[in-house]
Design a protein around this motif. Structure first.
Motif, short mmCIF file in Angstrom:
data_model
loop_
_atom_site.label_atom_id
_atom_site.label_comp_id
_atom_site.label_asym_id
_atom_site.label_seq_id
_atom_site.Cartn_x
_atom_site.Cartn_y
_atom_site.Cartn_z
N PHE A 96 13.60 -27.45 -5.78
CA PHE A 96 12.67 -26.41 -5.32
C PHE A 96 11.72 -25.97 -6.44
O PHE A 96 10.55 -25.72 -6.22
CB PHE A 96 13.45 -25.17 -4.85
N THR A 97 12.27 -25.87 -7.67
CA THR A 97 11.53 -25.24 -8.76
C THR A 97 10.41 -26.13 -9.29
O THR A 97 10.60 -27.34 -9.45
CB THR A 97 12.50 -24.89 -9.91
N SER A 107 10.91 -18.22 -9.92
CA SER A 107 11.40 -17.10 -9.10
C SER A 107 10.58 -16.98 -7.82
O SER A 107 11.10 -16.68 -6.75
CB SER A 107 11.28 -15.78 -9.88
N SER A 112 18.77 -30.19 -11.45
CA SER A 112 20.12 -30.53 -11.94
C SER A 112 20.60 -31.84 -11.33
O SER A 112 20.45 -32.06 -10.13
CB SER A 112 21.11 -29.44 -11.56
N THR A 143 17.32 -15.31 -10.75
CA THR A 143 17.66 -14.54 -11.96
C THR A 143 18.32 -13.20 -11.57
O THR A 143 18.21 -12.76 -10.42
CB THR A 143 16.39 -14.24 -12.79
N GLU A 195 17.27 -10.39 -12.32
CA GLU A 195 16.22 -9.44 -11.91
C GLU A 195 15.90 -9.63 -10.42
O GLU A 195 15.80 -8.66 -9.66
CB GLU A 195 14.94 -9.66 -12.75
C1 LIG Z 1 19.90 -25.55 -16.34
C2 LIG Z 1 19.03 -25.29 -15.16
C3 LIG Z 1 19.33 -25.88 -13.95
C4 LIG Z 1 18.51 -25.69 -12.84
N1 LIG Z 1 18.75 -26.38 -11.68
C5 LIG Z 1 17.84 -26.31 -10.67
C6 LIG Z 1 17.97 -27.16 -9.52
O1 LIG Z 1 18.91 -27.97 -9.42
N2 LIG Z 1 17.03 -27.07 -8.55
C7 LIG Z 1 15.98 -26.20 -8.62
O2 LIG Z 1 15.17 -26.17 -7.70
N3 LIG Z 1 15.84 -25.38 -9.70
C8 LIG Z 1 16.74 -25.43 -10.72
N4 LIG Z 1 16.58 -24.63 -11.84
C9 LIG Z 1 15.50 -23.66 -11.87
C10 LIG Z 1 15.97 -22.21 -11.81
O3 LIG Z 1 16.42 -21.88 -10.52
C11 LIG Z 1 14.81 -21.33 -12.31
O4 LIG Z 1 14.73 -21.55 -13.70
C12 LIG Z 1 14.99 -19.86 -11.98
O5 LIG Z 1 14.90 -19.63 -10.60
C13 LIG Z 1 13.98 -18.98 -12.71
O6 LIG Z 1 12.68 -19.48 -12.57
P1 LIG Z 1 11.79 -19.70 -13.89
O7 LIG Z 1 12.60 -20.43 -14.89
O8 LIG Z 1 10.51 -20.31 -13.49
O9 LIG Z 1 11.55 -18.25 -14.47
P2 LIG Z 1 10.36 -17.24 -14.01
O10 LIG Z 1 10.35 -17.12 -12.54
O11 LIG Z 1 9.12 -17.62 -14.73
O12 LIG Z 1 10.91 -15.87 -14.62
C14 LIG Z 1 10.78 -15.53 -15.99
C15 LIG Z 1 11.31 -14.11 -16.18
O13 LIG Z 1 10.55 -13.20 -15.36
C16 LIG Z 1 11.40 -12.49 -14.50
N5 LIG Z 1 10.72 -12.23 -13.22
C17 LIG Z 1 10.06 -13.12 -12.44
N6 LIG Z 1 9.59 -12.50 -11.33
C18 LIG Z 1 10.00 -11.21 -11.41
C19 LIG Z 1 9.84 -10.06 -10.57
N7 LIG Z 1 9.19 -10.12 -9.40
N8 LIG Z 1 10.39 -8.90 -10.99
C20 LIG Z 1 11.08 -8.82 -12.16
N9 LIG Z 1 11.24 -9.86 -12.99
C21 LIG Z 1 10.72 -11.04 -12.63
C22 LIG Z 1 12.60 -13.37 -14.30
O14 LIG Z 1 13.74 -12.64 -13.87
C23 LIG Z 1 12.76 -13.95 -15.71
O15 LIG Z 1 13.43 -13.02 -16.51
C24 LIG Z 1 17.40 -24.81 -12.94
C25 LIG Z 1 17.11 -24.20 -14.16
C26 LIG Z 1 17.89 -24.46 -15.27
C27 LIG Z 1 17.50 -23.85 -16.59
#
Ligand SMILES: Cc1cc2nc3c(=O)[nH]c(=O)nc-3n(C[C@H](O)[C@H](O)[C@H](O)COP(=O)(O)OP(=O)(O)OC[C@H]3O[C@@H](n4cnc5c(N)ncnc54)[C@H](O)[C@@H]3O)c2cc1C
Length: 393
Positions: free
Chosen positions: A125-126, A132, A158, A366, A368
């Motif tokens: 998805f990501t 997020s 993953s 997350t 949050e």
């Molecule tokens: C080891 C690992 C495995 C993963 N596996 C998968 C997988 O198998 N499939 C998949 O699809 N994804 C996967 N992911 C992705 C994971 O789900 C995302 O990293 C996660 O959802 C956060 O998105 P982001 O990293 O883009 O952070 P961002 O969305 O950029 O967030 C950055 C910061 O901003 C905060 N933030 C964002 N929006 C808001 C808001 N509205 N209010 C307050 N705070 C906010 C967040 O809480 C965080 O602290 C994986 C990630 C990792 C690191």
């Protein structure tokens, strides 16, 4: 309200624990050193788990899975938390329930082989610009003839190197916002579908996390999973239980195991002529961890029971995701402190548990984001979330 485990539940726990202690945990150090689990070992532990009836326990028995209730599934997942991510994936399967939404042909081609351990899949998805904010993806699927053409990119997926197909979200109607996103099943090896870099992570050694690109990938209509435009709804409806299992329940199991290990160390390690467990400041750390684990386990069982009773429990799942992942972070931090220098040293697995635990607060939504979901559910009057007596009317 009976909190005692049934005979079957005790047997389930004992069987999983015995298997993990005897056959999985001995593999952990090598995986940490080499960064991978050998294919031969992966096949062996899967076959052994299948023989014990422990593979795909969350999938209904009519599809060949274990058919466990949500409560029993969580009890099993708590035990899975005693070993590392890659060993859980290979030994117990990672069969996401989202595939249950498939057509008869998709169930035959994808779900059944996954439940038999013949095929492995991941959810993608990501995207680099949409984490997020899962509705902000730019991967698109455009209708062409009786199929689709997919373009875009994902990252952090993953198990991407090992998986042979993926559940992918893509925009099918740009004007419809979150209701314009659909899910597709993509086989690895399709022309234009490239698996990129294995992105290096702080922990979770042995599990790959990959970038992927889609360039003019042609899909026939049979690859659309669920209804067009219902992709995010489908994901939300099925991935909540996965969060409860893979994050919350495993965190409770991992934290319990770590606390046991701390208790042993506190009894054995002597300073100033006493076991360090005799010092009140160390005792406080042990007691705080025990309190937090206990609270999470009871909340987990309660939420699982609510889901078994037919409640979606969305707010409660978000609460558990945050509560358990943050609890694990504190328990493992105290463990490093109790072990002192030995906790920081790579000779022991405590430092690895510390690194591995950190992701729980980030992936699958997350802390949050889940706090926001929780608060929204509360504002909507999801009373079961904070006052169970309300349910009694
Ligand atoms: C080891 C690992 C495995 C993963 N596996 C998968 C997988 O198998 N499939 C998949 O699809 N994804 C996967 N992911 C992705 C994971 O789900 C995302 O990293 C996660 O959802 C956060 O998105 P982001 O990293 O883009 O952070 P961002 O969305 O950029 O967030 C950055 C910061 O901003 C905060 N933030 C964002 N929006 C808001 C808001 N509205 N209010 C307050 N705070 C906010 C967040 O809480 C965080 O602290 C994986 C990630 C990792 C690191």
């Amino acid at each position: 309200m009976d909190f005692s485990l049934s005979e079957e539940q005790r047997l389930l726990v004992a069987t999983i624990r015995g298997f993990i202690d005897d056959e999985l945990r001995p593999l952990e150090t090598e995986i940490e050193e080499t960064g991978q689990l050998a294919d031969e070992a992966a096949d062996r532990i899967r076959a052994r788990s299948q023989a014990l009836g422990l593979y795909a326990v969350n999938i209904p028995a009519e599809y060949g899975g274990g058919g466990l209730s949500v409560l029993d599934w969580m009890i099993a997942e708590e035990q899975f938390g005693r070993t590392s991510d890659i060993l859980i994936r290979r030994a117990f399967g990672n069969v996401y329930e989202i595939l249950l939404a498939g057509t008869a042909a998709q169930i035959e081609e994808y779900l059944l082989p996954a439940v038999r351990g013949e095929r492995t899949f991941s959810v993608a998805f990501t995207e680099p610009e949409a984490g997020s904010d899962a509705a902000a993806i730019s991967t698109s699927a455009v209708r062409k003839g009786d199929g689709w053409v997919l373009n875009g990119a994902k990252h952090f997926i993953s198990d991407g190197l090992y998986s042979d197909f993926f559940i992918v979200t893509a925009v099918t109607d740009p004007a419809a916002g979150a209701r314009g996103i659909s899910t597709f099943i993509l086989d690895k090896g399709l022309p234009g579908f490239t698996i990129g870099r294995d992105q290096p992570m702080m922990g979770l050694r042995g599990t790959s996390h990959v970038e992927m690109r889609f360039e003019e990938v042609v899909l026939d209509d049979g690859r659309l999973l669920g209804e067009e435009g219902q992709g995010l709804k489908l994901a939300l409806a099925t991935l909540g239980r996965v969060r409860l299992a893979q994050v919350a329940a495993r965190a409770v199991g991992k934290a319990s195991m770590i606390l046991d290990s701390c208790l042993g160390y506190a009894r054995d390690r002597r300073q100033f002529g006493s076991a360090i467990g005799e010092f009140q400041l160390v005792q406080q750390m042990l007691a705080d961890s025990a309190m937090e684990i206990n609270a999470c386990r009871l909340a987990l069982w309660h939420t699982a029971s609510r889901i078994d009773a037919g409640d979606e429990a969305r707010g409660a799942i978000s609460m558990l995701k945050v509560q358990a992942s943050e609890m694990l972070g504190r328990v493992v931090d105290r463990a490093v402190q109790i072990y002192g220098g030995a906790g920081y040293c790579r000779d022991l697995p405590i430092e690895r548990y510390y690194r591995d635990a950190r992701i729980s607060r980030i992936y699958d939504g997350t802390s949050e984001i889940h706090r926001m979901v929780m608060a929204r559910q509360m504002m909507k009057g999801d009373v079961g979330l904070f006052d169970i007596y309300e349910q009694a009317g």
